[in-house]
Structures are given as structure tokens and as C-alpha cells.
Motif scaffolding. Sequence first.
Motif, PDB file in Angstrom:
ATOM      1  N   ASP A 152      -5.735  13.687   0.026  1.00  0.00           N
ATOM      2  CA  ASP A 152      -6.260  12.377   0.429  1.00  0.00           C
ATOM      3  C   ASP A 152      -5.175  11.310   0.421  1.00  0.00           C
ATOM      4  O   ASP A 152      -5.047  10.530   1.370  1.00  0.00           O
ATOM      5  N   TRP A 153      -4.382  11.253  -0.650  1.00  0.00           N
ATOM      6  CA  TRP A 153      -3.338  10.230  -0.748  1.00  0.00           C
ATOM      7  C   TRP A 153      -2.233  10.459   0.283  1.00  0.00           C
ATOM      8  O   TRP A 153      -1.705   9.504   0.859  1.00  0.00           O
ATOM      9  N   CYS A 154      -1.896  11.716   0.535  1.00  0.00           N
ATOM     10  CA  CYS A 154      -0.883  12.001   1.565  1.00  0.00           C
ATOM     11  C   CYS A 154      -1.404  11.596   2.940  1.00  0.00           C
ATOM     12  O   CYS A 154      -0.653  11.053   3.767  1.00  0.00           O
ATOM     13  N   GLU A 158      -3.614   9.217   3.518  1.00  0.00           N
ATOM     14  CA  GLU A 158      -3.614   7.752   3.520  1.00  0.00           C
ATOM     15  C   GLU A 158      -2.211   7.215   3.811  1.00  0.00           C
ATOM     16  O   GLU A 158      -2.032   6.302   4.616  1.00  0.00           O
ATOM     17  N   LEU A 159      -1.216   7.801   3.170  1.00  0.00           N
ATOM     18  CA  LEU A 159       0.167   7.382   3.398  1.00  0.00           C
ATOM     19  C   LEU A 159       0.561   7.597   4.851  1.00  0.00           C
ATOM     20  O   LEU A 159       1.166   6.725   5.484  1.00  0.00           O
ATOM     21  N   ARG A 178       1.804   2.063  -3.493  1.00  0.00           N
ATOM     22  CA  ARG A 178       0.655   2.569  -4.254  1.00  0.00           C
ATOM     23  C   ARG A 178       0.408   4.038  -3.931  1.00  0.00           C
ATOM     24  O   ARG A 178       0.178   4.853  -4.840  1.00  0.00           O
ATOM     25  N   CYS A 179       0.438   4.384  -2.661  1.00  0.00           N
ATOM     26  CA  CYS A 179       0.239   5.783  -2.270  1.00  0.00           C
ATOM     27  C   CYS A 179       1.284   6.671  -2.929  1.00  0.00           C
ATOM     28  O   CYS A 179       0.954   7.731  -3.472  1.00  0.00           O
ATOM     29  N   GLU A 211       0.812  -1.227   0.000  1.00  0.00           N
ATOM     30  CA  GLU A 211       0.000   0.000   0.000  1.00  0.00           C
ATOM     31  C   GLU A 211       0.843   1.274   0.000  1.00  0.00           C
ATOM     32  O   GLU A 211       0.444   2.272  -0.597  1.00  0.00           O
ATOM     33  N   GLU A 251       0.561   7.098  -6.636  1.00  0.00           N
ATOM     34  CA  GLU A 251      -0.570   8.009  -6.852  1.00  0.00           C
ATOM     35  C   GLU A 251      -0.154   9.457  -6.605  1.00  0.00           C
ATOM     36  O   GLU A 251      -0.523  10.364  -7.364  1.00  0.00           O
ATOM     37  N   ILE A 252       0.592   9.684  -5.546  1.00  0.00           N
ATOM     38  CA  ILE A 252       1.070  11.039  -5.219  1.00  0.00           C
ATOM     39  C   ILE A 252       1.942  11.568  -6.355  1.00  0.00           C
ATOM     40  O   ILE A 252       1.778  12.710  -6.799  1.00  0.00           O
ATOM     41  N   ALA A 305      -7.220  15.371  -4.156  1.00  0.00           N
ATOM     42  CA  ALA A 305      -6.720  14.004  -4.297  1.00  0.00           C
ATOM     43  C   ALA A 305      -5.338  13.867  -3.662  1.00  0.00           C
ATOM     44  O   ALA A 305      -5.042  12.875  -2.979  1.00  0.00           O
TER      45      ALA A 305
END
Length: 69
Positions: free
Chosen positions: A33-35, A37-38, A5-6, A2, A9-10, A30
Motif C-alpha cells: 500500500d505505501w509503495c 501511494e509513493l 512520510r511514505c 507526503e 512508513e516503508i 502495508a
Amino acid sequence: MEIERCRREIAAIEALIRTGHPDLEGLCLALSDWCGELRLIEQEMALKVKMPAAVEAGRAEGPEGDATF
């Protein structure tokens, strides 16, 4: 994994921002959100490393370092 993946995406979002993509507001959301999540994944991993050592020492600590019983 994961984390990878983060990071992918970033990187993709940052590239779109740099190229002048017209949906800057959406891309910033976005990216946020991804930051986030990471950051959550990294915190969870850090807790998994910290908890076994705390249990071996006879006590478990919460995320703020407070003892939890």
C-alpha cells in the motif's frame, strides 16, 4: 511532505519484517500500500512538471503521452 512520510512508513515496515515480526502477511500488505501511494505521488508530481511545458508548447498530453483536447 507526503513523499517523506511514505518513505518513513516503508522503512519502518521493512525494519519490522527484518526483525521477524509475526504479522508478515499484514506487513507485506502495508508495504504494498505505501509503495503504491509513493508511486502515485511521484507520478502526480511528474505530471505537474510535464503539463506546464506541454501547455506552453500548445498542447497538453495525458499520462500515456496521448494528446488531450
